[in-house]
Motif scaffolding. Sequence first.
Motif, short mmCIF file in Angstrom:
data_model
loop_
_atom_site.label_atom_id
_atom_site.label_comp_id
_atom_site.label_asym_id
_atom_site.label_seq_id
_atom_site.Cartn_x
_atom_site.Cartn_y
_atom_site.Cartn_z
N HIS A 55 1.15 5.62 0.22
CA HIS A 55 0.56 6.94 0.40
C HIS A 55 1.71 7.94 0.46
CE1 HIS A 55 1.39 6.16 4.71
NE2 HIS A 55 1.37 7.47 4.85
N ARG A 105 0.88 -1.17 0.00
CA ARG A 105 0.00 0.00 0.00
C ARG A 105 0.92 1.22 0.00
NH1 ARG A 105 -3.85 -1.02 4.19
NH2 ARG A 105 -1.97 -1.11 5.36
N ASP A 153 -0.90 13.87 5.47
CA ASP A 153 -0.82 12.61 4.73
C ASP A 153 -1.80 12.70 3.58
OD1 ASP A 153 0.95 11.71 6.55
OD2 ASP A 153 -0.41 10.31 7.53
N HIS A 154 -1.43 12.16 2.46
CA HIS A 154 -2.27 12.28 1.27
C HIS A 154 -2.00 11.13 0.33
CE1 HIS A 154 -4.19 14.30 -2.17
NE2 HIS A 154 -4.75 15.06 -1.26
N ARG A 155 -3.01 10.72 -0.42
CA ARG A 155 -2.84 9.62 -1.37
C ARG A 155 -2.08 10.06 -2.61
NH1 ARG A 155 -5.87 5.14 -1.75
NH2 ARG A 155 -6.15 5.52 -3.98
#
Length: 189
Positions: free
Chosen positions: A141, A139, A148-150
């Motif tokens: 990010h 995963r 925090d950001h995708r």
Amino acid sequence: MFHAGKPLEPSIGCDVAAVLETLATVSSRPRYAFMLLNLIAQVAGPDGSAGPWVRRNDGLVSLRDWLCDALTPMAQRGPRSITLAERVESDLARNGLLPGDPEKRRGVIAEEMRARIRTAGKSNLSRAVSELVNAGLLRRHYQGYRVDHRNRGGQRHAVYTLIGDALRLVPGISSTPNLPVQGELALPR
């Protein structure tokens, strides 16, 4: 004559065969993807998360740069490396950027080769990470300046978290979950 005996207990650690089987079906470059998973596991914490920074010597390097540099020896072998060196030398000569001193000349060529290999490595890395995400082994990010950001950008850097079978590549994580013993109450941690 032969006794069935006790079945073999699964080993503690990662089922490498399961990870390799997954990679063989989802990755265009399964060996590269496996090396990448192992490198991420090497710097991951107990939760399987690695990044955004990796300690290197006396400083911090972004995870992506560290991974590219760690995989660089794979790109510096064989005829491709010789071809790249020749192309770099001709490009630098055409632009008038090569010094006359042979020692400085080799240094300038080597530095430009490192930069080009890192650029190509980041492209290869992104492709492999996307395949690992789609396979359910990783995963990602982005973490950094604001929140925090995708999505990347805005001074954010990649964080990769091993999940599923790949999480067991992290040293110290067992293949069997910590299930409560009968009569023992499992409390949230």
